[in-house]
Scaffold this active site. Structure first.
Site, PDB file in Angstrom:
ATOM      1  N   GLU A  68       0.840  -1.193   0.000  1.00  0.00           N
ATOM      2  CA  GLU A  68       0.000   0.000   0.000  1.00  0.00           C
ATOM      3  C   GLU A  68       0.881   1.251   0.000  1.00  0.00           C
ATOM      4  OE1 GLU A  68      -1.738   1.325   3.760  1.00  0.00           O
ATOM      5  OE2 GLU A  68      -1.425  -0.711   4.511  1.00  0.00           O
TER       6      GLU A  68
ATOM      7  N   CYS B 292      -3.399  -3.295   4.408  1.00  0.00           N
ATOM      8  CA  CYS B 292      -2.493  -4.368   4.833  1.00  0.00           C
ATOM      9  C   CYS B 292      -2.838  -5.733   4.255  1.00  0.00           C
ATOM     10  CB  CYS B 292      -2.481  -4.457   6.353  1.00  0.00           C
ATOM     11  SG  CYS B 292      -1.999  -2.926   7.131  1.00  0.00           S
TER      12      CYS B 292
ATOM     13  N   SER C 210     -11.311   2.061  13.178  1.00  0.00           N
ATOM     14  CA  SER C 210     -10.429   1.031  12.615  1.00  0.00           C
ATOM     15  C   SER C 210     -10.375  -0.195  13.534  1.00  0.00           C
ATOM     16  CB  SER C 210      -9.030   1.596  12.351  1.00  0.00           C
ATOM     17  OG  SER C 210      -8.283   1.742  13.540  1.00  0.00           O
TER      18      SER C 210
ATOM     19  N   HIS D 124      -2.751 -10.108  11.899  1.00  0.00           N
ATOM     20  CA  HIS D 124      -2.232  -8.816  11.454  1.00  0.00           C
ATOM     21  C   HIS D 124      -2.067  -7.973  12.725  1.00  0.00           C
ATOM     22  CE1 HIS D 124      -1.630  -4.983   9.739  1.00  0.00           C
ATOM     23  NE2 HIS D 124      -2.749  -4.502  10.249  1.00  0.00           N
TER      24      HIS D 124
HETATM   25  P1  HMG Z   1      -5.090   6.871  21.187  1.00  0.00           P
HETATM   26  O1  HMG Z   1      -6.546   6.940  20.935  1.00  0.00           O
HETATM   27  O2  HMG Z   1      -4.350   8.118  21.453  1.00  0.00           O
HETATM   28  O3  HMG Z   1      -4.765   5.891  22.358  1.00  0.00           O
HETATM   29  O4  HMG Z   1      -4.398   6.103  19.966  1.00  0.00           O
HETATM   30  P2  HMG Z   1      -5.659   5.490  23.618  1.00  0.00           P
HETATM   31  O5  HMG Z   1      -5.973   6.688  24.402  1.00  0.00           O
HETATM   32  O6  HMG Z   1      -6.787   4.575  23.161  1.00  0.00           O
HETATM   33  O7  HMG Z   1      -4.557   4.644  24.385  1.00  0.00           O
HETATM   34  C1  HMG Z   1      -4.087   3.448  23.851  1.00  0.00           C
HETATM   35  C2  HMG Z   1      -4.055   2.435  24.979  1.00  0.00           C
HETATM   36  O8  HMG Z   1      -3.049   2.838  25.907  1.00  0.00           O
HETATM   37  C3  HMG Z   1      -5.345   2.344  25.777  1.00  0.00           C
HETATM   38  O9  HMG Z   1      -5.469   0.990  26.145  1.00  0.00           O
HETATM   39  C4  HMG Z   1      -5.042   3.195  27.014  1.00  0.00           C
HETATM   40  O10 HMG Z   1      -5.810   2.860  28.152  1.00  0.00           O
HETATM   41  C5  HMG Z   1      -3.594   2.872  27.223  1.00  0.00           C
HETATM   42  P3  HMG Z   1      -6.926   0.325  26.197  1.00  0.00           P
HETATM   43  O11 HMG Z   1      -7.647   1.030  27.270  1.00  0.00           O
HETATM   44  O12 HMG Z   1      -7.528   0.536  24.827  1.00  0.00           O
HETATM   45  O13 HMG Z   1      -6.632  -1.119  26.470  1.00  0.00           O
HETATM   46  N1  HMG Z   1      -2.832   3.877  27.972  1.00  0.00           N
HETATM   47  C6  HMG Z   1      -1.889   3.567  28.859  1.00  0.00           C
HETATM   48  N2  HMG Z   1      -1.462   2.392  29.348  1.00  0.00           N
HETATM   49  C7  HMG Z   1      -0.458   2.409  30.257  1.00  0.00           C
HETATM   50  N3  HMG Z   1       0.100   3.539  30.727  1.00  0.00           N
HETATM   51  C8  HMG Z   1      -0.304   4.746  30.289  1.00  0.00           C
HETATM   52  C9  HMG Z   1      -1.347   4.790  29.316  1.00  0.00           C
HETATM   53  N4  HMG Z   1      -1.971   5.797  28.654  1.00  0.00           N
HETATM   54  C10 HMG Z   1      -2.872   5.218  27.832  1.00  0.00           C
HETATM   55  N5  HMG Z   1       0.262   5.851  30.747  1.00  0.00           N
HETATM   56  C11 HMG Z   1      -4.832   4.404  18.311  1.00  0.00           C
HETATM   57  C12 HMG Z   1      -4.503   4.696  19.753  1.00  0.00           C
HETATM   58  C13 HMG Z   1      -4.692   2.898  18.073  1.00  0.00           C
HETATM   59  C14 HMG Z   1      -6.270   4.823  18.000  1.00  0.00           C
HETATM   60  C15 HMG Z   1      -3.851   5.187  17.385  1.00  0.00           C
HETATM   61  O14 HMG Z   1      -2.537   4.819  17.671  1.00  0.00           O
HETATM   62  C16 HMG Z   1      -4.118   4.964  15.904  1.00  0.00           C
HETATM   63  O15 HMG Z   1      -4.991   5.594  15.314  1.00  0.00           O
HETATM   64  N6  HMG Z   1      -3.324   4.045  15.224  1.00  0.00           N
HETATM   65  C17 HMG Z   1      -3.495   3.761  13.814  1.00  0.00           C
HETATM   66  C18 HMG Z   1      -4.723   2.928  13.541  1.00  0.00           C
HETATM   67  C19 HMG Z   1      -4.580   1.493  13.982  1.00  0.00           C
HETATM   68  O16 HMG Z   1      -3.496   1.000  14.226  1.00  0.00           O
HETATM   69  N7  HMG Z   1      -5.726   0.750  14.015  1.00  0.00           N
HETATM   70  C20 HMG Z   1      -5.727  -0.634  14.350  1.00  0.00           C
HETATM   71  C21 HMG Z   1      -6.795  -1.444  13.619  1.00  0.00           C
HETATM   72  S1  HMG Z   1      -6.875  -1.086  11.889  1.00  0.00           S
HETATM   73  C22 HMG Z   1      -5.587  -1.990  11.163  1.00  0.00           C
HETATM   74  O17 HMG Z   1      -5.054  -2.863  11.764  1.00  0.00           O
HETATM   75  C23 HMG Z   1      -5.200  -1.598   9.787  1.00  0.00           C
HETATM   76  C24 HMG Z   1      -3.880  -0.862   9.664  1.00  0.00           C
HETATM   77  O18 HMG Z   1      -2.807  -1.757   9.884  1.00  0.00           O
HETATM   78  C25 HMG Z   1      -3.781  -0.212   8.296  1.00  0.00           C
HETATM   79  C26 HMG Z   1      -3.865  -1.095   7.089  1.00  0.00           C
HETATM   80  O19 HMG Z   1      -4.694  -2.010   6.986  1.00  0.00           O
HETATM   81  O20 HMG Z   1      -3.118  -0.771   6.148  1.00  0.00           O
HETATM   82  C27 HMG Z   1      -3.759   0.250  10.677  1.00  0.00           C
END
Ligand code: HMG
Length: 461
Positions: A85, A119, A211, A251
């Site tokens: 991609e 992906c 996502s 993935h």
């Molecule tokens: P965010 O929204 O800023 O993060 O970004 P958050 O606030 O949800 O925090 C992440 C986790 O850290 C949470 O855990 C928090 O609690 C924890 P959860 O509650 O969900 O279990 N946390 C902490 N833990 C320990 N100590 C701390 C602390 N602070 C927070 N101090 C997000 C996260 C994934 C949304 C962002 O990184 C993002 O947008 N990433 C890109 C999209 C992505 O990876 N999506 C995944 C599924 S889609 C996919 O797999 C396709 C892809 O590969 C693309 C393709 O297909 O080409 C992405």
């Protein structure tokens, strides 16, 4: 020619960047709370490429290394598919660039071209390769399924979920890793969860929460369909659940999501177990009797209960496959295959003999499949196959750590010069691993030229 048996992966080659940024240091640099990237997302290090590498160079490196390491002659390849991609040209394929590696041999008779859907492209490349070998078009030669990406995000919440890498898989009959016939379950639908509408930028537009919901719902659908296909194959099977997999690969956009995904599959098994059986098999989870898949994508109670109760499933079937994802990050198309490579280098090969490995591939937008790989029973052949991956751990440990400031500056260089022409990259060549193709320059007509860092004496790195 007879109908080929046991078609699958005969060799696998893994490539990751020679430089990485430490996620604890990145948390501090980004002003994120301590533990957010390392514990919250489950990431330790993130590999990245300077402007010296692009998707073409990654593919040139991984394909040439596979052929050198396994002594495959260019004339032995009859199909080559690329899943990516990371688009550097809207018309010219990466596959056509790779044909340079075949020029001296005179072999231009190689089918296959690029496939793109986030992906998922790597899985499409692999399926196309297997399908070709199982079809009437097959001419007896190998296929190569190649996947490569540079996963970079704009500054902000998604940046720590970047990464980069490439995987090449040699596909043929009588393979040590066989794609099981009739056991592929696919789910595709239209969604705007992650996409790249701005063709001038390498960065995606991401709805992070959506996502995750799309990923989990595609996982549910693929798993339930896989179970139905398994049942059709084994109508008398006592159990159709996760017991059928000795390992499960996913993935991996970030490791924590995979840990949650294993729990999610256990929750699926729970919902598909009749109520009488549930009482004995799922003690303490009665309160979820009326829960549904749709209402629980972000239900912390369900998530926590199933993650805790079935942590052993994660530990025994998946954790070892997360090594490269944890150490390099999201490679996009190669991600799930980096899971396969991690499992192979992390588990004693005798333990995997004759086992079934489940694979869940997801690409935003969205396209997803679950399928399974049967490991050969032939101990000698499997040992030989796995030994070829002996370079992975030493290479991983020999990478150079780069400060977040430098990483951020290098990202800016990529960002500013994306599609610039003419252009001469400034990224370090000496920082690259031996035998790495790199971008020498882009001329005023946007034509890219590559060179290779010296290989080490035996030609294998
Ligand atoms: P965010 O929204 O800023 O993060 O970004 P958050 O606030 O949800 O925090 C992440 C986790 O850290 C949470 O855990 C928090 O609690 C924890 P959860 O509650 O969900 O279990 N946390 C902490 N833990 C320990 N100590 C701390 C602390 N602070 C927070 N101090 C997000 C996260 C994934 C949304 C962002 O990184 C993002 O947008 N990433 C890109 C999209 C992505 O990876 N999506 C995944 C599924 S889609 C996919 O797999 C396709 C892809 O590969 C693309 C393709 O297909 O080409 C992405």
């Amino acid at each position: 020619m007879s109908w080929p048996e046991n078609v699958g992966i005969c060799a696998i080659e893994v490539l990751f960047p020679s430089q990485y940024v430490d996620q604890t240091e990145l948390e501090q640099f980004d002003g994120a709370s301590a533990g957010k990237y390392t514990i919250g997302l489950g990431q330790a290090k993130m590999g990245f490429c300077s402007d010296r590498e692009d998707v073409n160079s990654l593919c040139l490196t991984v394909v040439s290394r596979l052929m050198e390491r396994h002594h495959i002659k260019p004339t032995e390849i009859g199909r080559l598919e690329v899943g990516t991609e990371t688009i550097v040209d809207k018309s010219k394929s990466v596959k056509s660039v790779l044909m340079q590696l075949f020029a001296d041999s005179g072999n231009t008779d190689i089918e296959g071209i690029d496939t793109t859907n986030a992906c998922y492209g790597g899985t499409a490349a692999l399926f196309n390769s297997v399908n070709w070998i199982e079809s009437s078009s097959w001419d007896g030669r190998y296929a190569l399924a190649v996947c490569a990406d540079i996963a970079v995000y704009a500054k902000g919440a998604a940046r720590p979920t970047g990464g980069a890498g490439a995987i090449a898989m040699l596909v043929g009959p009588n393979a040590p890793l066989v794609l099981e016939r009739g056991l592929r379950a696919t789910h595709m639908e239209h969604a705007y969860d992650f996409y790249k509408p701005d063709l001038s930028s390498e960065y995606p537009t991401v709805d992070g929460k959506l996502s995750i919901q799309c990923y989990l719902s595609a996982l549910d659908t693929c798993y339930q369909l896989y179970r139905k296909k398994l049942e059709k194959r084994n109508p008398k099977a006592a159990d159709l659940g996760l017991e059928n997999f000795d390992a499960i690969l996913f993935h991996t956009p970030f490791c924590k999501l995979v840990q949650k995904s294993v729990a999610r599959l256990c929750f699926n098994d729970y919902l598909l177990t009749n109520k009488e059986k549930r009482a004995s098999k799922y003690v303490g989870l009665e309160r979820f009797d009326n829960s549904t898949l749709e209402s629980t994508y972000f239900d912390r109670d369900v998530e926590k209960a199933f993650m805790t109760q079935f942590n052993n499933v994660f530990e025994s079937k998946t954790k070892k496959s997360l090594l490269l994802a944890n150490q390099v990050g999201n490679m996009y198309t190669p991600s799930v295959y980096s899971g396969l490579a991690s499992l192979l280098v992390n588990v004693n090969s005798a333990e995997l003999l004759g086992k079934r490995i489940g694979v869940f591939s997801y690409g935003s937008g969205l396209a997803a499949s679950m399928y399974s790989i049967a490991v050969t029973q032939d101990a000698k052949a499997f040992e030989k196959f796995v030994q070829k991956l002996n370079y992975v751990l030493p290479a991983l440990n020999s990478r150079e750590k780069v400060a977040p400031e430098t990483f951020s500056e290098l990202m800016e260089v990529r960002e500013k010069n994306n599609h610039a022409a003419p252009y001469t990259p400034t990224g370090s060549i000496s920082a690259l691993f031996p035998g790495t193709y790199y971008l020498k320059n882009v001329d005023e007509l946007h034509r890219r030229t590559y060179e290779r860092t010296p290989t080490i004496s035996n030609g294998v790195h």
